[in-house]
Motif scaffolding. Structure first.
Motif, mmCIF file in Angstrom:
data_model
loop_
_atom_site.group_PDB
_atom_site.id
_atom_site.type_symbol
_atom_site.label_atom_id
_atom_site.label_comp_id
_atom_site.label_asym_id
_atom_site.label_seq_id
_atom_site.Cartn_x
_atom_site.Cartn_y
_atom_site.Cartn_z
ATOM 1 N N ASP A 172 0.855 -1.107 0.005
ATOM 2 C CA ASP A 172 0.081 0.041 -0.086
ATOM 3 C C ASP A 172 0.857 1.403 0.038
ATOM 4 N N GLU A 173 2.099 1.158 -0.388
ATOM 5 C CA GLU A 173 3.015 2.296 -0.406
ATOM 6 C C GLU A 173 3.596 2.588 -1.864
ATOM 7 N N VAL A 174 3.373 3.806 -2.264
ATOM 8 C CA VAL A 174 4.191 3.887 -3.357
ATOM 9 C C VAL A 174 5.554 3.698 -3.360
ATOM 10 N N GLN A 175 6.171 3.182 -4.542
ATOM 11 C CA GLN A 175 7.572 2.656 -4.455
ATOM 12 C C GLN A 175 8.248 2.429 -5.788
ATOM 13 N N GLU A 176 9.392 2.772 -5.897
ATOM 14 C CA GLU A 176 10.046 2.574 -7.242
ATOM 15 C C GLU A 176 10.396 1.073 -7.263
ATOM 16 N N VAL A 177 10.302 0.290 -8.512
ATOM 17 C CA VAL A 177 10.374 -1.240 -8.267
ATOM 18 C C VAL A 177 11.207 -1.414 -9.782
ATOM 19 N N ASP A 178 11.399 -2.764 -9.994
ATOM 20 C CA ASP A 178 12.389 -3.054 -11.206
ATOM 21 C C ASP A 178 11.441 -3.264 -12.417
ATOM 22 N N TRP A 179 10.205 -3.810 -12.117
ATOM 23 C CA TRP A 179 9.424 -3.903 -13.280
ATOM 24 C C TRP A 179 7.811 -4.234 -12.664
ATOM 25 N N LEU A 180 7.024 -4.217 -13.556
ATOM 26 C CA LEU A 180 5.408 -4.370 -13.132
ATOM 27 C C LEU A 180 5.026 -5.292 -14.013
ATOM 28 N N VAL A 181 3.804 -6.013 -13.473
ATOM 29 C CA VAL A 181 2.987 -6.850 -14.722
ATOM 30 C C VAL A 181 2.284 -6.023 -15.273
ATOM 31 N N GLY A 182 2.422 -6.360 -16.762
ATOM 32 C CA GLY A 182 1.729 -5.417 -17.592
ATOM 33 C C GLY A 182 0.275 -5.333 -17.962
ATOM 34 N N ALA A 183 -0.492 -6.068 -16.995
ATOM 35 C CA ALA A 183 -2.017 -6.065 -17.114
ATOM 36 C C ALA A 183 -2.507 -4.482 -17.271
ATOM 37 N N CYS A 184 -1.805 -3.610 -16.554
ATOM 38 C CA CYS A 184 -2.284 -2.163 -16.719
ATOM 39 C C CYS A 184 -1.018 -1.308 -16.542
ATOM 40 N N LEU A 185 -0.311 -0.946 -17.686
ATOM 41 C CA LEU A 185 0.885 -0.305 -17.547
ATOM 42 C C LEU A 185 0.937 1.022 -18.247
ATOM 43 N N MET A 186 1.318 1.939 -17.597
ATOM 44 C CA MET A 186 1.277 3.451 -18.322
ATOM 45 C C MET A 186 2.726 3.797 -18.735
ATOM 46 N N MET A 187 2.812 3.991 -19.839
ATOM 47 C CA MET A 187 4.455 4.490 -20.318
ATOM 48 C C MET A 187 4.472 5.905 -20.866
ATOM 49 N N ARG A 188 5.349 6.595 -20.369
ATOM 50 C CA ARG A 188 5.514 8.007 -21.068
ATOM 51 C C ARG A 188 6.126 7.804 -22.453
ATOM 52 N N ARG A 189 5.445 8.968 -23.247
ATOM 53 C CA ARG A 189 5.993 8.991 -24.767
ATOM 54 C C ARG A 189 7.284 9.070 -24.904
ATOM 55 N N ALA A 190 7.637 10.206 -24.117
ATOM 56 C CA ALA A 190 9.301 10.257 -24.088
ATOM 57 C C ALA A 190 10.157 9.061 -23.906
ATOM 58 N N ALA A 191 9.654 8.222 -22.925
ATOM 59 C CA ALA A 191 10.500 7.152 -22.641
ATOM 60 C C ALA A 191 10.503 5.921 -23.850
ATOM 61 N N LEU A 192 9.082 5.938 -24.372
ATOM 62 C CA LEU A 192 8.840 4.976 -25.530
ATOM 63 C C LEU A 192 9.681 5.487 -26.619
ATOM 64 N N ASP A 193 9.885 6.700 -27.016
ATOM 65 C CA ASP A 193 10.688 7.179 -27.869
ATOM 66 C C ASP A 193 12.110 6.852 -27.891
ATOM 67 N N GLN A 194 12.546 6.987 -26.550
ATOM 68 C CA GLN A 194 14.110 6.622 -26.193
ATOM 69 C C GLN A 194 14.360 5.016 -26.249
ATOM 70 N N VAL A 195 13.423 4.452 -25.602
ATOM 71 C CA VAL A 195 13.614 2.736 -25.332
ATOM 72 C C VAL A 195 13.399 1.929 -26.326
ATOM 73 N N GLY A 196 12.044 2.451 -27.417
ATOM 74 C CA GLY A 196 11.634 1.832 -28.345
ATOM 75 C C GLY A 196 10.579 1.002 -27.982
ATOM 76 N N LEU A 197 9.766 0.340 -28.949
ATOM 77 C CA LEU A 197 8.713 -0.476 -28.714
ATOM 78 C C LEU A 197 8.965 -1.638 -28.138
ATOM 79 N N LEU A 198 7.555 -2.555 -27.783
ATOM 80 C CA LEU A 198 8.021 -3.979 -27.068
ATOM 81 C C LEU A 198 8.629 -4.554 -28.100
ATOM 82 N N ASP A 199 9.371 -5.623 -27.738
ATOM 83 C CA ASP A 199 10.128 -6.628 -28.468
ATOM 84 C C ASP A 199 9.311 -7.886 -28.932
ATOM 85 N N GLU A 200 8.950 -7.864 -30.130
ATOM 86 C CA GLU A 200 8.039 -8.661 -30.771
ATOM 87 C C GLU A 200 8.339 -10.137 -30.980
ATOM 88 N N ARG A 201 9.509 -10.468 -30.410
ATOM 89 C CA ARG A 201 9.836 -11.737 -30.482
ATOM 90 C C ARG A 201 9.276 -12.557 -29.246
#
Length: 313
Positions: A172-201
């Protein structure tokens, strides 16, 4: 007109759940938690045969529908939606979810005030209100040898899994984590532009793990926001084809280790997992021979044999 938020939902043969998801999402846009939020909703239908696409057209005319002629996979479907979207934030939302109390608006508001955060996830809940595990630390080889195998029930109290599932921190605490289950995952457009799309493999499974891993390497933070809540009915698409689910899950695990930890670790993991499935096939076959719950044993043997035939490649 550019939007503040683009919600992308990839769906396959879950018409009833998709309907509930869209209703909760569209109602959430009118919530006090998201005043003035310019939002678009994109549904990518992966060749459903249950009338999902027609339902969206008839019942949700404001939703943008992309109906694929073939099932291109969860990851590629999400990329289709992301490419077609224009929001400053992209929210990947499973069709077996229901957003509560304007959760997407709350997530956008948090991101607006935290420019270092590249991806954000809410607290996921089971339909009965229990908190669903969605926070993770990055897996190491010890984790991979146990997690999501029949050995996991024997190691459920181990430090390895407690660390992996972040059981040392409150949910119940806001926290930085390594990764999150993708059932509901928000991505910043600037991060997308830098990191790229999901790996389709990654046809499905581990695509969000891989994306968060790449984002963290680029310096972006990944945050869990429990004040935003989403019900997740978990696995309703993939459970329709159990052998495919097993194969895709373990294949994606191997691919992640090959990609980020080298071919040797990936190959060791692949051989180990195949040995686990071979043992389970033999064990279930023996139980079938002695007449113990034969329909169940037959189904499991067929499932495990299909995994073995794939070679997890």
């Amino acid at each position: 007109m550019a939007h503040d938020l683009s919600i992308v939902i990839v769906s396959w043969n879950v018409k009833g759940l998709l309907r509930a998801c869209l209703r909760s999402t569209l109602e959430g846009q009118q919530s006090v938690a998201s005043p003035g939020l310019a939002c678009e909703v994109i549904v990518v239908d992966n060749a459903s045969t249950d009338g999902s696409a027609d339902m969206v057209r008839q019942e949700f005319p404001t939703v943008r529908l992309m109906a694929n002629a073939d099932n291109v996979g969860f990851t590629r479907g999400n990329n289709q939606g992301i490419i077609a979207s224009d929001g400053r934030y992209a929210l990947l939302l499973n069709p077996d979810t229901e957003v509560l109390d304007g959760a997407p608006g709350e997530m956008v508001d948090y991101m607006e005030h935290a420019s270092e955060v590249g991806a954000l996830g809410p607290q996921l809940l089971y339909p009965d209100g229990r908190v669903q595990s969605s926070r993770r630390r990055f897996p190491d080889l010890r984790t991979a040898l146990v997690e999501s195998t029949f050995l996991q029930r024997w190691f459920s109290g181990s430090d390895v899994l407690k660390q992996y599932y972040v059981l040392d921190r409150r949910d119940d605490e806001v926290q930085e984590v390594d990764w999150l289950v993708g059932a509901c995952l928000m991505m910043r457009r600037a991060a997308l532009d830098q990191v790229g799309l999901l790996d389709e493999r990654f046809f499905m499974y581990s695509e969000e793990l891989d994306w968060c891993y790449r984002a963290k390497k680029k310096g972006w933070k990944i945050v869990y926001l429990p004040t935003a809540r989403v019900i997740h009915h978990e696995g309703k698409s993939s459970e329709q084809v159990l052998p495919v689910r097993h194969t895709n899950f373990q294949r994606s695990k191997v691919l992640f280790f090959e990609k980020h930890h080298g071919r040797v670790q990936g190959e060791l993991l692949r051989v180990y997992l195949l040995a686990i499935y071979l043992w389970q096939t033999v064990l279930e076959g023996c139980k079938w021979l002695v007449g113990h719950k034969r329909p169940l044993r037959r189904e499991r043997v067929a499932t495990y044999w299909r995994v073995l035939r794939s070679g997890l490649r």
